[in-house]
Each structure stands twice: as structure tokens, then as C-alpha cells.
Scaffold this active site. Structure first.
Site, PDB file in Angstrom:
ATOM      1  N   HIS A 138      41.939  36.090  60.792  1.00  0.00           N
ATOM      2  CA  HIS A 138      41.167  37.073  60.040  1.00  0.00           C
ATOM      3  C   HIS A 138      40.004  37.586  60.880  1.00  0.00           C
ATOM      4  O   HIS A 138      39.450  36.866  61.710  1.00  0.00           O
ATOM      5  CB  HIS A 138      40.664  36.463  58.735  1.00  0.00           C
ATOM      6  CG  HIS A 138      41.746  36.360  57.710  1.00  0.00           C
ATOM      7  ND1 HIS A 138      42.279  37.463  57.100  1.00  0.00           N
ATOM      8  CD2 HIS A 138      42.410  35.297  57.212  1.00  0.00           C
ATOM      9  CE1 HIS A 138      43.222  37.070  56.259  1.00  0.00           C
ATOM     10  NE2 HIS A 138      43.319  35.764  56.310  1.00  0.00           N
ATOM     11  N   LYS A 575      34.930  38.100  45.032  1.00  0.00           N
ATOM     12  CA  LYS A 575      34.663  39.544  45.006  1.00  0.00           C
ATOM     13  C   LYS A 575      34.888  40.115  43.613  1.00  0.00           C
ATOM     14  O   LYS A 575      34.198  41.030  43.178  1.00  0.00           O
ATOM     15  CB  LYS A 575      35.584  40.219  46.024  1.00  0.00           C
ATOM     16  CG  LYS A 575      35.489  41.734  46.098  1.00  0.00           C
ATOM     17  CD  LYS A 575      36.272  42.226  47.299  1.00  0.00           C
ATOM     18  CE  LYS A 575      36.559  43.703  47.182  1.00  0.00           C
ATOM     19  NZ  LYS A 575      37.806  44.027  46.516  1.00  0.00           N
TER      20      LYS A 575
END
Length: 912
Positions: A138, A575
Site C-alpha cells: 500500500h 473512514k
């Protein structure tokens, strides 16, 4: 007994000495390179920052031109990196000293096994424990491979510092070597000039295996078994650690991951482990020079030696060497055959290379191990115990852990892609023309009928196929071929992102069925759901219960030893709902899913999709695992290791050993330890947490989803646009447009808040929710304090938020808010700031502390020592963002913002 907690710990005095040496060398090198005038400006900036005179700091930085700025940025990006190296070296040194002097520390393997050995089922626990770090690429690892290699050299030099102090190593020579590394580092491009390809990501991650992971894991595994044996527990087949890999198989949102990258990942992994074996066998060949003049080898060893082509007259009386030559030749042949590559190996004679195809390849790693066991037994019969222990222990452990595949590659795809492919397959096979329009019940019924009763591979008709379907089918075909060649352990699970229903899981099964990776009796690859959002976590219980009760799934699970893996997503749930909602819903989901597994006689195991930051499930490893719900870890646990965390944890073999020890010890501790507090007590806590989390979620959503200015604030007051342009990963930062919040990836979301020093995902909504709970009843503060003191989950929850707050800086965050284009957008900062103040106040109140990081003095000292330096980087970043947004920066100066991003990430350590 007080047990030392070593994570984020180092010898402050030694680190201070080393940092002083490193700083002096950096200063001398920098002044030599840039001249006294500009270097004086750098020293002035340090003084201003240390005095916290931020307005003057802003003014002084604004006065620098771009040529000066690039040099200043490089200086301040390098210093935190050097401090990190020093701290890592001293932590490893401290662990070695404590081990060698038989002192205790939290997570020490000896202590863990001593405790577990008292349990009735100790052998079963230790035999079955399997911790699997899964390495991913990532986009948070912003350092180039070249820079990492330089830091490795500096690390090795600092490891020798004690010998330098004691006069064993010449100080002048040592200092000059260190100076040379720093001079090179200061003149090396820190940032990549081109975006990484998937192939680059694969090779970058694989470099950690030969230098740290393989030696650390083999050493640890041998030690693990040895300690168990001291308690009369013989566990020869235990593999406490195996490795996983996402790169090359994780195509969710990454169009550059294909069948070719999957094949490349498997091939390169195979090369790494074959090269390791060949190197080790070559070492054995050179070292074990036992002659028949002084010992009698077994008949089996003589047979191996006779098969060898090593006809050197000097080897006539050395059957072990001749046997190793034969084994080595077979390994080279196996590498060529299984990986479809041709490698030249200098140890083999030219004549043997020509006839290598006549040497039989090993069918699998266990056949290779069997040959080594022949030699080992012969040595043991001759009472060469020291030779066996010194030369055979770790390579035999390596074979059991790594096989010929090195690491298990996970495949992953989004559920929407699976649905589109299945719909196309069903239509082309004239089974259903409108699959996507069916109800969930109709979809499940249709898919089960296909899986149970239709033996066909639906893609085999001659009808044209979309580009997407062709690409996906090719990946499954490649997966099957690779498993056939390199073994079942190479690919064992396929993860489904955004799992929202049972049909999502059955669609994945249909795709696996296309290339016989499962059928109506057994499964070679397991279907693994990934529950990411708060809503999905809440629905996970019903989805998994329905899925596990399907007859065909029961058959698949029998072939997989009654294990069902579930992946939990920390990033998207945060999130989606904020820190408290994410942590609590993940906790509840695990308890619920574990209970379902117990009810059905199935072991639910978890794959934790954690990142480096608290907002993405990060935090100290030991506490993270021991804070999991009781009974949620049966014996296996997997977790992602991402970005800069890989370098921090596994950058060298000492760090790798220590961090792996923490993971395994924590896992064993969680399996073996009894409930610390009663279920009734936790039931009260759960009720309180439900109320608090509901409030926190509402506060979070009110700002993030209901405030019309919030998204603009995020886009303008953080470097998200600049991060999206960085060459730090093959995957796009967003699935769609950057301004589409729902498609924005969680990693750049968290990374951006870290850079702007708000650290928003790790604490927002905490303060108001707790205050509302406390205000409702004066007894509630005491209850929260009891929760903190007696409930590992809640203690870790607050400790992580405490750490995040300590790394935030609202003075700097306010300056980022000044980047906003209008007052309405800028006003979002005021909301954030008020919540920040309240959260800090309430957390300290619950903890009973006066300051943040009261329980982590070493981390507190570390941050204090580096803050003046990397705070300057934020102001440089701010100034360059202003200049770039007013008039786009071009040429070499485009690297300044990425350099500051790199430096801030190094300073924070867990930033993405």
C-alpha cells in the site's frame, strides 16, 4: 514482578550519543556541500523551531527561494530518518542484552511458554499456533529501495557503536564510513522519479526475506520448539510463523495486477527461497568435510554420494560433500523445472550444467528435506550433535515454513467485479440473462444450483467475452497452474472486498469453479469475505451464519480442516464511522462470529486488515492482539503489514525477530489466558460502549457527511492532491475522481491527515462522546476509569488515541487550514480544534494522567527530540504547497513537496 515494555523503547543515553554523532556528521556533510551561508540559515531554523516561535519560522521559510528550499528540505527529511535508525539499533541491542542476561520483558517468548506449559492443553496450543504477517504494498512506503539500502549500511555501523566505545573497532575508520554513507544519502534522490510498477513492488518487498525474515523466522521457530521441549513438549511440526503476500494477487482497485503479475510474484518468491536453499547447501558442502578415514557414514549417505557427479579426487573420502553436491544439483534442477526459468550457478561445474536435465528435480520441498534428514541421521549416529545443531536446525525449519513457495499469495477482488463476471458467464451459458436484477434469495438459489449440479466450466463456450471477464479468467487459470506446480500452500484464499451478502461469497465460488479451484465436494482455495464498513460489520453475523449453514460450504470446510477465515477491514470502517465506531464494531463482529463458529463446530479465524496508523487499526503489536475478544483467536491469526511498517518491523533480522516474538507471544497469551474480568462485568461495559459509540458515530457523521464544507476542507487543507501525485505505489489513490469521497481510498485519507498533523481518523468524536456519557451520570467517569484499568480492549483503545494526539500539532494544523480558499471552508478547522481539545482533556481524565504518553516515556522522549526538526518540514511543505497552487512548480523543484512528505512520514513512523 514488573515486566518491561520494550515497544517504542530504547536506551535514551546511547541514542542521545548516537544522534549527536549522526547530527554532527550530517551538519559537517551538509555545510561542506552547500556552504556556510545557507547552513547558518538551517541552524537558525532549528533554534526558532525549538523556541516554538512559529510565526518567525513561517516567515524565515517563506524567505527561502526554491534552490535553498530543496537543500533545507533534504536536511530536515534526513535527520528523523537517522534518529529512527539509532532507536531501532538500540531496541534490538536491549532485547539481546535482556535475553542474554535472562531478564524479563513484555512478550518474551521464554516467559510466555513457561506460563502456557502449565496448561493441560499446552502441547495443543503451542503446536497449532500460526501467526501470519501478510506483506502488502500500500502507498505509504515513500522511501526508495536505494535509500533503504543506505539506511541498512548505517544500521550495521551503529550496531558496532559499543565496540567503537570500547576500543575494539577504530573510531576514526568507523566515523569515516558513517560519514561516507551520510554524504551519499544527502546526494541521492530520496523520491522516485517514476511511479512504481507492480513488479517493482514485488521485488522491493522480497528483499526483506534473505536479509531479515528468513533468518529471523528460522531462528525463532527453532527457539520456539527448543523452549517447548524443555517443558517436555515435543512439537516437531509446529510452524508458529508463516508468511503471506498480497502483491501480485490483490487486484481490488488496481488495474495493473494481472495474471502476469501473479505469475511473476510466485516465480520471484520461488527464486528467493531456492537461492536461500542453494546458498545454505553450498555452505554445508564447504563446511562439513568429514572423511571416511575418521568416521563411518550411513548406507543412505553413501547412496546419495554415489549419485553425485562430483568426481574430484579430493572428495573421494568425503561422502557428505559429494552428497551435498548432489542435493545442490537437484535444487538447481528443481528451480528450473518448477519455476520455468534457467539460472546459472557458479558452484556447478560446466559439465554438470550441460547435463542438468538428467538430474531428477525434487517433486516438493519435503522430498528435499528427506535427503537432508538422511545426512542428519548419519551425523547423529556418529555423535556429531554439535554439527547437526549448528548447521541443520535452521535450514530444516526453513523447509517446513517456506517450502518451495516462500509465502502464501492472497488473491483479492471487489465483489462488484465478481458480480459483473458471473452475470456475463450466466448469460453466455444461457442460464440467466438478467442476473444482477434478481433478488438476493433468487441469486443464492441460482448460484447454489450451479455449484451443486452443473459440472460445466461456463466460460468454455465460444461466445465473445468482455475484456474484464477475459482478464479475470486468465488470473484463475494462472492460479490453478501455479498451485499445481508449486503446491497447495502457494494460494489458499481469495478475499472479496465489500462483501455485503451471501451471494457475494457464492459468486466468488463460481469464479473459482471455472478453473476447478473448487467443486461440489471440496475447495482448493477458500472464499474469504472482507467486511469493511460499519454497516457490513453489523451484517456480518447474519451473512456468515447463513453461509456456513449451506451444505456445500460444509463440504468445502471439511477439506479445509473446519477453518473459515473472515477478513476485517479497519481502514474503511474508520473512514465510514470514525475511530470509536470502527474499533467497537470490529470487536463486536469478532465476538458474534466466534460464537457462530462455536455453535456450528467451525473455527472462525481472522485476517486483520490493519495499517500503520491507529486510524487504520495500527498501534503496538502486543497490545493490539491481547486486546482482541477472548476466544476470538483459536490458533491462527493473519494481519496485513503495510507500507513503512514493513521497514520499521522487518528492516533487519534483529528487529524482525523481536517483532515476530511480540506477535507470537501475544497470540499465545490471548489463547491461553483466562478471562481477566467476568462476562457480567464486560456485559456492563458493552452496554456503556454501545451508548458511547452511537454518540461518537453521530458526531463523526455530522462533520464528515453532513457538513457541506468538510470535503472541500479535506481537499484544500491537507496535501491529498500532492500525495495522489506521488510515485509511491502502483495503485491509484482513488477508485474514481479524487473529489468523490466514497471512492477515496482509506490509505491516502489517513496519510493526508497525518501529514497535516491533525491525525483526524485516530481520535475525532472520542471527546464529545465520552463527555456526553460522563455528563449523563456522575458515576460514569468512574466506570470509564474501571474500563480503562480492567478491560484490555478499552485500555488499548484509549492508549492508541493518546499516542495519536501526542503526534498531532494543532498549531501546524491551523496553518494548513489557511490553505482553504474561503472562510466557510476554513471554519471546519474550528470544529476539529474544539473536539481535539475536549478529546485530550477527557482521555487524560479517564487515564488519570497529567500528560499524554505518561505510560510511554521512551516514546515521549523520542518525539520530543525529533519534533523541532520535522515540524520545520511541515512549514516547508506548507510554503511549497502555497507556491505550487499559485503557480505550478516545475523541474527539479517538484521534488520538494515529496521530500517533505517523506520526512514527515519518517518522523511520525506510523503515518499511513
Amino acid at each position: 514482578m514488573t515486566v518491561k515494555k520494550l515497544e517504542n523503547s530504547s536506551d535514551v543515553n546511547v541514542v542521545t550519543e548516537e544522534v549527536k554523532i549522526l547530527t554532527n556528521l550530517l551538519n559537517e556533510s551538509t555545510e561542506q556541500l552547500i556552504g556556510k551561508e545557507l547552513f547558518t540559515k538551517i541552524q537558525n531554523l532549528i533554534k526558532i523551531s525549538a523556541d516554538k516561535n512559529y510565526q518567525e519560522l513561517e516567515d524565515q521559510i517563506a524567505s527561502l527561494d526554491n534552490r535553498e528550499m530543496i537543500v533545507v528540505a533534504r536536511y530536515f527529511a534526513t535527520l528523523p530518518l537517522l534518529i529512527n535508525i539509532s532507536e531501532d539499533v538500540e531496541l534490538a541491542s536491549k532485547v539481546n542484552v535482556l535475553n542474554n542476561t535472562n531478564q524479563d520483558y513484555l512478550g518474551k517468548l521464554n516467559d510466555t511458554i513457561d506460563i502456557v506449559a502449565q496448561k493441560k492443553n499446552a502441547k495443543e496450543i503451542l503446536e497449532k499456533v500460526n501467526v501470519v504477517p501478510v506483506l502488502t504494498a500500500h502507498p505509504t512506503q515513500v522511501q526508495r529501495k536505494t535509500v533503504l539500502e543506505l539506511t541498512d549500511k548505517i544500521h550495521k555501523l551503529l550496531r558496532n557503536y559499543r565496540e567503537v566505545k570500547n576500543g575494539i573497532i577504530t573510531r576514526v575508520e568507523w566515523t569515516e564510513e558513517l560519514r561516507a554513507c551520510i554524504e551519499i544519502l544527502m546526494q541521492t534522490d530520496i523520491i522516485r522519479s517514476h511511479k512504481l510498477k507492480v513488479s517493482n513492488e514485488i521485488t522491493n518487498v522480497l528483499t526483506y526475506y534473505p536479509k531479515s525474515l528468513i533468518p529471523a523466522i528460522t531462528k525463532f521457530t527453532a527457539r520456539y520448539k527448543e523452549l517447548a521441549k524443555k517443558h517436555g513438549l515435543d512439537i516437531p511440526d509446529a510452524t508458529p510463523i508463516t508468511m503471506g503476500m498480497w502483491i501480485g494477487g490483490d487486484r481490488d482497485g488496481n488495474p495493473y495486477v494481472t495474471a502476469d503479475t501473479l505469475k511473476l510474484s510466485a516465480t520471484l518468491q520461488g527464486q528467493v527461497i531456492f537461492e536461500y536453499y542453494i546458498k545454505q547447501i553450498n555452505q554445508l558442502y564447504r563446511s562439513i568435510s568429514l572423511s571416511t578415514s575418521y568416521m563411518k557414514p550411513s548406507t543412505e549417505v553413501m547412496h546419495l554420494s554415489e549419485l553425485s557427479n562430483d568426481d574430484s579426487p579430493f572428495r573421494t573420502n568425503e561422502p557428505y560433500r559429494r552428497a551435498f553436491y548432489y542435493i545442490e544439483s537437484r535444487l538447481v534442477r528443481s528451480e528450473q523445472k518448477l519455476l520455468n526459468i534457467t539460472n546459472q550457478h557458479s558452484f556447478l561445474k560446466e559439465r554438470d550444467l550441460e547435463h542438468l536435465d538428467q538430474i531428477p528435480a525434487y517433486e516438493d520441498a519435503q522430498e528435499f528435506k528427506a535427503d537432508l534428514e538422511v545426512i542428519k541421521r548419519s551425523l547423529e549416529e556418529n555423535r556429531d550433535q554439535a554439527v547437526v545443531k549448528s548447521y541443520f536446525t535452521e535450514i530444516l525449519e526453513a523447509i517446513d515454513v517456506f517450502g518451495f513457495h516462500l509465502a502464501t499469495i492472497d488473491m483479492r477482488q471487489d465483489s462488484s467485479v465478481n458480480e459483473a463476471c458471473v452475470a456475463e458467464l450466466l448469460k453466455s451459458a444461457e442460464i440467466c440473462d438478467h442476473y444482477s436484477e434478481l433478488s438476493e434469495k433468487e441469486k443464492v438459489s441460482l448460484l447454489l444450483n450451479e455449484l451443486n449440479n452443473d459440472p460445466r466450466n461456463l466460460h468454455t463456450n465460444n461466445k465473445p467475452k468482455s475484456e474484464l471477464l477475459q482478464k479475470e479468467l486468465k488470473i484463475y487459470k494462472t492460479a490453478r497452474d501455479l498451485k499445481d506446480r508449486l503446491g497447495e500452500d502457494l494460494i489458499k484464499q481469495h478475499i472479496i472486498s465489500h462483501t455485503e451478502s451471501v451471494s457475494d461469497m457464492l459468486e466468488q465460488a463460481i469464479m473459482l469453479k471455472e478453473y476447478d479451484l473448487l467443486d461440489n465436494q471440496s475447495a482448493r482455495v477458500q472464499v474469504v469475505p472482507l467486511f469493511e464498513t460499519v454497516e457490513d460489520l453489523n451484517n456480518a453475523r447474519d451473512i456468515i451464519k447463513e453461509y456456513l449453514n449451506l451444505d456445500i460450504v460444509k463440504k468445502w470446510l471439511v477439506s479445509q480442516h473446519n477453518y473459515q477465515e473472515v477478513m476485517l477491514g479497519y481502514s474503511d470502517s474508520n473512514k465510514d464511522g470514525g475511530y470509536l465506531a470502527s474499533c467497537w464494531n470490529l470487536y463486536k463482529a469478532q465476538k458474534d462470529l466466534t460464537a457462530i463458529g462455536e455453535e456450528l463446530g467451525i473455527k472462525i479465524t481472522y485476517m486483520h486488515g490493519r495499517g500503520g496508523t491507529v486510524g487504520r487499526g495500527g498501534g503496538p503489536s502486543y497490545e493490539a492482539i491481547t486486546a482482541q475478544p477472548f476466544n476470538s483467536i483459536n490458533d491462527r491469526i493473519r494481519m496485513t503489514e503495510q507500507g513503512e511498517i514493513i521497514q520499521n518491523k522487518y528492516g533487519n533480522k534483529d528487529a524482525a525477530y523481536y517483532n515476530l516474538e511480540m506477535l507470537v507471544s501475544a497470540t499465545v497469551d490471548r489463547i491461553a489466558s483466562k478471562q481477566i474480568v467476568s462476562e457480567e462485568y464486560i456485559a456492563d461495559f458493552r452496554s456503556s460502549m454501545d451508548k458511547i459509540v452511537t454518540e461518537s458515530n453521530e458526531i463523526y457523521k455530522k462533520l464528515v457527511f453532513e457538513n457541506p464544507n468538510f470535503l472541500d476542507y479535506f481537499l484544500q487543507a491537507t496535501p491529498i492532491k500532492e500525495i495522489s501525485n506521488l510515485n509511491i505505489g502502483s495503485r491509484p489513490a482513488s477508485r474514481k475522481k479524487l473529489s468523490d469521497f466514497s471512492s477515496l481510498r482509506a490509505i491516502p485519507w489517513v496519510f493526508s491527515w497525518s501529514q497535516s498533523r491533525v491525525m483526524f481518523p485516530g481520535w475525532y468524536g472520542v471527546g464529545s462522546a465520552f463527555k456526553h456519557f460522563i455528563d449523563a451520570d456522575k458515576k460514569n467517569l468512574q466506570e470509564l476509569q474501571h474500563m480503562y484499568q480492567g478491560w484490555p480492549f478499552f485500555h488499548a483503545l484509549l492508549s492508541n488515541a493518546d499516542m495519536v494526539l501526542s503526534k498531532s500539532n494543532m498549531e501546524i494544523a491551523k496553518q494548513y487550514a489557511e490553505l482553504c480558499q474561503d472562510e466557510k471552508t476554513k471554519s471546519v478547522f474550528d470544529i476539529i480544534y474544539q473536539e481535539w481539545k475536549l478529546t485530550k482533556q477527557i482521555i487524560l481524565q479517564i487515564e488519570g494522567h497529567d500528560d499524554l504518553l505518561s505510560d510511554a516515556p521512551n516514546l515521549k522522549n523520542s518525539l520530543a527530540s525529533r519534533m523541532p526538526y520535522f515540524n520545520i518540514l511541515n512549514y516547508i511543505q506548507l510554503e511549497m504547497i502555497k507556491r505550487d497552487r499559485e503557480d505550478e512548480i516545475k523541474g527539479v523543484f517538484q521534488s520538494i513537496i515529496p521530500i517533505t512528505i517523506n520526512g514527515v512520514a519518517s518522523g511520525l513512523r506510523n503515518s499511513g
